[in-house]
Motif scaffolding. Structure first.
Motif, PDB file in Angstrom:
ATOM      1  N   GLU A  28       3.486  -4.179  -6.346  1.00 17.87           N
ATOM      2  CA  GLU A  28       2.845  -2.984  -5.814  1.00 17.87           C
ATOM      3  C   GLU A  28       2.737  -1.890  -6.868  1.00 17.87           C
ATOM      4  O   GLU A  28       1.765  -1.123  -6.895  1.00 17.87           O
ATOM      5  N   SER A  29       3.717  -1.803  -7.748  1.00 20.69           N
ATOM      6  CA  SER A  29       3.679  -0.798  -8.814  1.00 20.69           C
ATOM      7  C   SER A  29       2.582  -1.112  -9.821  1.00 20.69           C
ATOM      8  O   SER A  29       1.829  -0.218 -10.245  1.00 20.69           O
ATOM      9  N   VAL A  30       2.467  -2.384 -10.214  1.00 22.61           N
ATOM     10  CA  VAL A  30       1.400  -2.787 -11.143  1.00 22.61           C
ATOM     11  C   VAL A  30       0.038  -2.534 -10.513  1.00 22.61           C
ATOM     12  O   VAL A  30      -0.894  -2.056 -11.176  1.00 22.61           O
ATOM     13  N   ARG A  31      -0.086  -2.850  -9.214  1.00 21.20           N
ATOM     14  CA  ARG A  31      -1.350  -2.617  -8.519  1.00 21.20           C
ATOM     15  C   ARG A  31      -1.726  -1.138  -8.519  1.00 21.20           C
ATOM     16  O   ARG A  31      -2.873  -0.761  -8.828  1.00 21.20           O
ATOM     17  N   ALA A  32      -0.760  -0.284  -8.187  1.00 20.06           N
ATOM     18  CA  ALA A  32      -1.038   1.149  -8.135  1.00 20.06           C
ATOM     19  C   ALA A  32      -1.441   1.691  -9.502  1.00 20.06           C
ATOM     20  O   ALA A  32      -2.368   2.501  -9.613  1.00 20.06           O
ATOM     21  N   LEU A  33      -0.781   1.228 -10.541  1.00 20.27           N
ATOM     22  CA  LEU A  33      -1.112   1.682 -11.889  1.00 20.27           C
ATOM     23  C   LEU A  33      -2.484   1.174 -12.315  1.00 20.27           C
ATOM     24  O   LEU A  33      -3.259   1.901 -12.947  1.00 20.27           O
ATOM     25  N   ALA A  34      -2.785  -0.074 -11.979  1.00 19.03           N
ATOM     26  CA  ALA A  34      -4.092  -0.626 -12.332  1.00 19.03           C
ATOM     27  C   ALA A  34      -5.213   0.169 -11.674  1.00 19.03           C
ATOM     28  O   ALA A  34      -6.268   0.406 -12.283  1.00 19.03           O
ATOM     29  N   GLU A  35      -4.991   0.605 -10.429  1.00 26.27           N
ATOM     30  CA  GLU A  35      -5.999   1.409  -9.738  1.00 26.27           C
ATOM     31  C   GLU A  35      -6.203   2.764 -10.409  1.00 26.27           C
ATOM     32  O   GLU A  35      -7.250   3.393 -10.248  1.00 26.27           O
ATOM     33  N   ALA A  36      -5.194   3.207 -11.179  1.00 25.84           N
ATOM     34  CA  ALA A  36      -5.301   4.463 -11.927  1.00 25.84           C
ATOM     35  C   ALA A  36      -5.708   4.207 -13.379  1.00 25.84           C
ATOM     36  O   ALA A  36      -5.572   5.088 -14.222  1.00 25.84           O
ATOM     37  N   ASP A  37      -6.187   2.974 -13.659  1.00 21.42           N
ATOM     38  CA  ASP A  37      -6.638   2.590 -15.010  1.00 21.42           C
ATOM     39  C   ASP A  37      -5.509   2.574 -16.028  1.00 21.42           C
ATOM     40  O   ASP A  37      -5.709   2.869 -17.207  1.00 21.42           O
TER      41      ASP A  37
ATOM     42  N   GLY B  58       0.782  -1.228   0.000  1.00 19.91           N
ATOM     43  CA  GLY B  58       0.000   0.000   0.000  1.00 19.91           C
ATOM     44  C   GLY B  58       0.811   1.275   0.000  1.00 19.91           C
ATOM     45  O   GLY B  58       0.236   2.374   0.094  1.00 19.91           O
ATOM     46  N   ARG B  59       2.131   1.172  -0.118  1.00 16.74           N
ATOM     47  CA  ARG B  59       2.972   2.371   0.014  1.00 16.74           C
ATOM     48  C   ARG B  59       3.522   2.870  -1.322  1.00 16.74           C
ATOM     49  O   ARG B  59       4.302   3.818  -1.343  1.00 16.74           O
ATOM     50  N   ILE B  60       3.173   2.220  -2.416  1.00 15.70           N
ATOM     51  CA  ILE B  60       3.492   2.756  -3.744  1.00 15.70           C
ATOM     52  C   ILE B  60       2.201   3.327  -4.316  1.00 15.70           C
ATOM     53  O   ILE B  60       1.185   2.634  -4.399  1.00 15.70           O
ATOM     54  N   ILE B  61       2.254   4.585  -4.694  1.00 16.03           N
ATOM     55  CA  ILE B  61       1.045   5.263  -5.150  1.00 16.03           C
ATOM     56  C   ILE B  61       1.323   6.033  -6.439  1.00 16.03           C
ATOM     57  O   ILE B  61       2.476   6.308  -6.786  1.00 16.03           O
ATOM     58  N   VAL B  62       0.253   6.360  -7.137  1.00 16.76           N
ATOM     59  CA  VAL B  62       0.340   7.205  -8.322  1.00 16.76           C
ATOM     60  C   VAL B  62       0.384   8.656  -7.860  1.00 16.76           C
ATOM     61  O   VAL B  62      -0.459   9.096  -7.083  1.00 16.76           O
ATOM     62  N   ALA B  63       1.378   9.390  -8.340  1.00 16.70           N
ATOM     63  CA  ALA B  63       1.617  10.741  -7.852  1.00 16.70           C
ATOM     64  C   ALA B  63       1.164  11.807  -8.833  1.00 16.70           C
ATOM     65  O   ALA B  63       1.790  12.853  -8.959  1.00 16.70           O
ATOM     66  N   THR B  64       0.099  11.555  -9.542  1.00 15.87           N
ATOM     67  CA  THR B  64      -0.456  12.548 -10.452  1.00 15.87           C
ATOM     68  C   THR B  64      -1.964  12.386 -10.501  1.00 15.87           C
ATOM     69  O   THR B  64      -2.475  11.282 -10.327  1.00 15.87           O
TER      70      THR B  64
END
Length: 221
Positions: A200-209, A165-171
């Motif tokens: 975690e990176s793939v998950r964060a990107l998927a959540e941003a479509d 949960g600590r990798i997030i999309v920053a835009t």
């Protein structure tokens, strides 16, 4: 003959002679033999933590490739950014569908680590790679939340706990603005160990479509 004035670069070379970042050979920053160790087709790898997309590496984490990655990260060898970026571009050229635009997304790094290294070496190499490939662009959109520890020495479960949960999309810009239509998105990093960062990176990107097509790293540990 006579005293020919020397430029700053020549004087620096006299004070700090070049040595190869892969093998230590004097007289060159990156020798042909070490370049060859990163010039073959990418190797398919299957990390312990599966990010759900194909993962590839330019080489195993040993010998010249390992030495070069460590030289960039720990010994401030920014002169190796270009050869590592060019090697990344060649690997991407093996994998990509040239009929589609290519977007590189660098894996995030801890801010403290980036400050200590004078910047993010993964992003620097990715910039070089993108500049060598037609129809390719770089999008920096991932970051780590505060509190992430250095992963060196951590086991698989500790790495998962450290990054969950600590990798997030920053835009807040939508994917349609950042990515060309029908783009292939590839996650880029220097070393893949357990695969937790990629998951975690793939998950964060998927959540941003944003759908990731593949992961490409310089070395697989």
């Amino acid at each position: 003959m006579g005293d020919t004035p020397r430029g700053p670069g020549e004087l620096l070379d006299l004070l700090l002679p070049h040595s190869c970042g892969g093998c230590g050979r004097a007289g060159t920053a990156w020798c042909a033999d070490c370049a060859a160790a990163l010039s073959g087709p990418p190797l398919r790898i299957r990390p312990r933590a599966d990010p759900g997309v194909p993962c590839w590496a330019l080489a195993a984490y040993r010998g010249a490739p390992r030495a070069a990655v460590l030289a960039v990260k720990e010994h401030f060898r920014r002169d190796l950014t270009k050869p590592l970026g060019v090697a990344m571009a060649r690997g991407l050229d093996h994998l990509r569908d040239t009929a589609r635009p290519l977007v590189l997304v660098p894996a995030p790094t801890r801010r403290a680590a980036a400050r200590a290294r004078g910047g993010d070496p993964v992003t620097r190499s990715a910039i070089v790679a993108a500049s060598w490939l037609p129809g390719c662009r770089l999008v920096r959109m991932l970051r780590m939340r505060p509190g992430v520890r250095d992963s060196v020495g951590l086991g698989h479960s500790d790495r998962q706990h450290n990054l969950r949960g600590r990798i997030i999309v920053a835009t807040t810009r939508p994917p349609g603005v950042l990515f060309p239509a029908n783009a292939e998105v590839v996650l880029i990093d220097d070393v893949l160990t357990t695969g937790v960062t990629m998951c975690e990176s793939v998950r964060a990107l998927a959540e941003a479509d944003v759908t990731v097509r593949a992961v490409l790293v310089t070395c697989a540990a």
